[in-house]
Design an enzyme around this catalytic site. Structure first.
Site, PDB file in Angstrom:
ATOM      1  N   LYS A  50       0.846  -1.201   0.000  1.00  0.00           N
ATOM      2  CA  LYS A  50       0.000   0.000   0.000  1.00  0.00           C
ATOM      3  C   LYS A  50       0.884   1.255   0.000  1.00  0.00           C
ATOM      4  O   LYS A  50       2.087   1.165   0.281  1.00  0.00           O
ATOM      5  CB  LYS A  50      -0.921  -0.021   1.227  1.00  0.00           C
ATOM      6  CG  LYS A  50      -0.190  -0.043   2.563  1.00  0.00           C
ATOM      7  CD  LYS A  50      -1.116  -0.435   3.707  1.00  0.00           C
ATOM      8  CE  LYS A  50      -0.360  -0.419   5.025  1.00  0.00           C
ATOM      9  NZ  LYS A  50      -1.137  -1.059   6.116  1.00  0.00           N
ATOM     10  N   ARG A 148     -10.818  -0.704  14.337  1.00  0.00           N
ATOM     11  CA  ARG A 148     -10.621   0.037  13.093  1.00  0.00           C
ATOM     12  C   ARG A 148     -11.598  -0.574  12.101  1.00  0.00           C
ATOM     13  O   ARG A 148     -12.794  -0.476  12.294  1.00  0.00           O
ATOM     14  CB  ARG A 148      -9.143  -0.023  12.657  1.00  0.00           C
ATOM     15  CG  ARG A 148      -8.785   1.076  11.690  1.00  0.00           C
ATOM     16  CD  ARG A 148      -7.288   1.170  11.407  1.00  0.00           C
ATOM     17  NE  ARG A 148      -6.742  -0.007  10.751  1.00  0.00           N
ATOM     18  CZ  ARG A 148      -5.507  -0.069  10.260  1.00  0.00           C
ATOM     19  NH1 ARG A 148      -4.686   0.954  10.365  1.00  0.00           N
ATOM     20  NH2 ARG A 148      -5.077  -1.161   9.671  1.00  0.00           N
ATOM     21  N   TYR A 267      15.416  30.055  10.745  1.00  0.00           N
ATOM     22  CA  TYR A 267      14.139  30.658  11.127  1.00  0.00           C
ATOM     23  C   TYR A 267      13.931  30.605  12.633  1.00  0.00           C
ATOM     24  O   TYR A 267      14.228  29.588  13.273  1.00  0.00           O
ATOM     25  CB  TYR A 267      12.987  29.894  10.476  1.00  0.00           C
ATOM     26  CG  TYR A 267      12.811  30.157   9.001  1.00  0.00           C
ATOM     27  CD1 TYR A 267      12.700  31.455   8.499  1.00  0.00           C
ATOM     28  CD2 TYR A 267      12.732  29.091   8.115  1.00  0.00           C
ATOM     29  CE1 TYR A 267      12.520  31.674   7.140  1.00  0.00           C
ATOM     30  CE2 TYR A 267      12.545  29.298   6.755  1.00  0.00           C
ATOM     31  CZ  TYR A 267      12.442  30.594   6.273  1.00  0.00           C
ATOM     32  OH  TYR A 267      12.256  30.814   4.940  1.00  0.00           O
ATOM     33  N   MET A 326      11.797  24.322   4.211  1.00  0.00           N
ATOM     34  CA  MET A 326      11.101  23.613   3.136  1.00  0.00           C
ATOM     35  C   MET A 326      12.058  22.841   2.225  1.00  0.00           C
ATOM     36  O   MET A 326      11.822  21.683   1.892  1.00  0.00           O
ATOM     37  CB  MET A 326      10.293  24.609   2.298  1.00  0.00           C
ATOM     38  CG  MET A 326       9.408  23.942   1.266  1.00  0.00           C
ATOM     39  SD  MET A 326       8.558  25.129   0.224  1.00  0.00           S
ATOM     40  CE  MET A 326       7.443  25.895   1.386  1.00  0.00           C
TER      41      MET A 326
HETATM   42  C1  LIG Z   1      -0.369  -2.018   6.795  1.00  0.00           C
HETATM   43  C2  LIG Z   1      -0.952  -3.337   7.127  1.00  0.00           C
HETATM   44  C3  LIG Z   1      -0.136  -4.470   7.246  1.00  0.00           C
HETATM   45  C4  LIG Z   1       1.384  -4.407   7.196  1.00  0.00           C
HETATM   46  O1  LIG Z   1       1.846  -3.875   8.416  1.00  0.00           O
HETATM   47  P1  LIG Z   1       3.410  -3.740   8.739  1.00  0.00           P
HETATM   48  O2  LIG Z   1       3.429  -3.344  10.161  1.00  0.00           O
HETATM   49  O3  LIG Z   1       3.933  -2.686   7.839  1.00  0.00           O
HETATM   50  O4  LIG Z   1       4.041  -5.052   8.475  1.00  0.00           O
HETATM   51  C5  LIG Z   1      -0.748  -5.697   7.410  1.00  0.00           C
HETATM   52  N1  LIG Z   1      -2.093  -5.797   7.503  1.00  0.00           N
HETATM   53  C6  LIG Z   1      -2.914  -4.714   7.433  1.00  0.00           C
HETATM   54  C7  LIG Z   1      -4.377  -4.897   7.564  1.00  0.00           C
HETATM   55  C8  LIG Z   1      -2.373  -3.454   7.258  1.00  0.00           C
HETATM   56  O5  LIG Z   1      -3.172  -2.381   7.214  1.00  0.00           O
END
Ligand SMILES: *Cc1c(COP(=O)(O)O)cnc(C)c1O
Length: 389
Positions: A50, A148, A267, A326
């Site tokens: 992802k 979640r 800054y 930046m």
């Molecule tokens: C992002 C995610 C993972 C991978 O998690 P890591 O900690 O990066 O290994 C696995 N399962 C779900 C549902 C996730 O959202």
């Protein structure tokens, strides 16, 4: 434009024109995935790609993992799933972040598999499939303690007990605290998931993210889903990281100047020089994902205990001085030999000498956020052994 030499694929900005350089070691990525696959046995091992493979690029990462033997990929969004399919057409691709009716035609055409996570999504999916001879496959997410996405455990067990005509092809849950082995919630989540597996007999099951692969309770599940550890991140907090570093971020030194004792830097004039100080001004800033919080206590509104970032230059660590801006960040190089560095040289911000997670801690965050924040102004180099080309 992408250019390819036997062992290096370059992309992104022209190196002569870029302020920063990102080097991604695809052989280390492969080694990390194989290590996780070995650790996960007898389970199979997928890969979470992802957020454009945690910022490293789906088009570069997925083919390498496919070649290493990975066949199952997880993405957050269907749009990302299409990009995985474009480079690995035969991959099994699960879309984690819910399902909306308007995306159904895409699922019909593209062979992506949604991970359904509520009773509403389930009934929507069933309704949309009703007219089809061959029902499309889906996965089911059950929430065992994270609050979640996912059905509640009781909803899932009731759903299974109804005797489903269409079983999910995969049952998943997500661990909230696996990176902290002492936390009691993991045990509870593993136990709930065992009950669910019994209710969904014969359905492939998946629980482990990166830290989950290292958890003592992890055994007997069918498929692990590591993300960050493949990319070199630390899987378990306060345990030496067994993964190989994959990503190196370097910034080009634009100018070296001397500030005098008593003067300030940057800054807000947050850093007052306690000695005459040689300062390297480097061409990476928060617009590149080198977070402003690397300024340490030079940035208000955050925990002043965090000391701030450091770079690695000419064999030693040199601290960030003043605020990250930046496009530029300054480092105190007074302790380096006068002729050790010059404009045009590169300073490492994280990589083999400054661990990704140490850098992240210095900015008050986690390696995941550093990787996924990496900007698009870098010159990118992908190193690979060239095997199979
Ligand atoms: C992002 C995610 C993972 C991978 O998690 P890591 O900690 O990066 O290994 C696995 N399962 C779900 C549902 C996730 O959202």
């Amino acid at each position: 434009m992408t250019t390819r030499k036997p062992n290096v694929t370059t992309t992104g900005a022209d190196p002569r024109l870029a302020g920063g350089r990102l080097t991604i070691d695809l052989d280390a990525l492969t080694a990390n995935w194989l290590f996780l696959a070995d650790k996960s046995k007898p389970a199979q091992t997928g890969a979470v790609v992802k957020a454009d493979a945690y910022g490293l690029g789906i088009v570069h990462v997925v083919p390498v993992l496919w070649q290493a033997g990975c066949r199952t990929f997880f993405v957050a969004l269907a749009e990302e799933g299409l990009r995985v399919k474009a480079v690995a057409p035969d991959a099994r691709v699960f879309v984690l972040n819910g399902f909306f009716a308007d995306a159904f035609p895409v699922y019909e055409q593209s062979d992506l598999i949604p991970v359904l996570g509520s009773l509403q999504e389930l009934s929507l999916w069933k309704h949309l499939n009703a007219g089809r001879q061959d029902k499309l496959p889906y996965a089911l997410n059950v929430d065992t303690g994270m609050n979640r996405l996912g059905l509640n455990v009781s909803e899932a067990i009731a759903f299974a007990a109804k005797g489903m005509d269409e079983m999910p092809v995969l049952l998943i849950t997500h661990l909230a605290t696996a990176d902290d082995p002492s936390h009691a919630l993991s045990q509870k989540q593993f136990e709930s998931f065992q009950k669910l597996r019994a209710a969904f007999k014969g359905v492939e099951s998946s629980i482990a993210n990166s830290p989950g692969v290292f958890h003592t309770l992890h055994s007997g599940f069918d498929l692990s889903r590591p993300g960050v550890a493949m990319y070199g991140g630390e899987p378990v907090s306060n345990v030496a990281n067994p993964m190989r570093p994959v990503v190196t971020l370097e910034a080009r030194i634009v100018q070296i100047r001397t500030g005098l004792k008593g003067e300030t830097v940057g800054y807000g004039a947050t850093a007052t020089l306690e000695r005459d100080t040689r300062i390297a001004i480097c061409s990476v800033g928060y617009a590149d994902g080198y977070l402003r919080s690397f300024s340490g206590s030079g940035v208000p509104l955050r925990n002043a205990v965090v000391k701030g970032g450091a770079g690695f230059l000419a064999g030693r660590k040199v601290p960030v001085i003043g605020r990250v801006t930046m496009d530029l960040t300054s480092f105190d190089i007074t302790d380096l030999a006068e002729d050790a560095v010059k404009p045009g040289d590169f300073i490492e911000l994280f990589g083999p000498n400054i661990a990704l997670d140490d850098a992240a801690r210095a900015a008050g965050t986690i390696g995941y956020e550093l990787l996924t924040s990496l900007g698009n102004r870098f010159h990118r180099r992908y190193l690979h052994s060239g095997k199979g080309d």
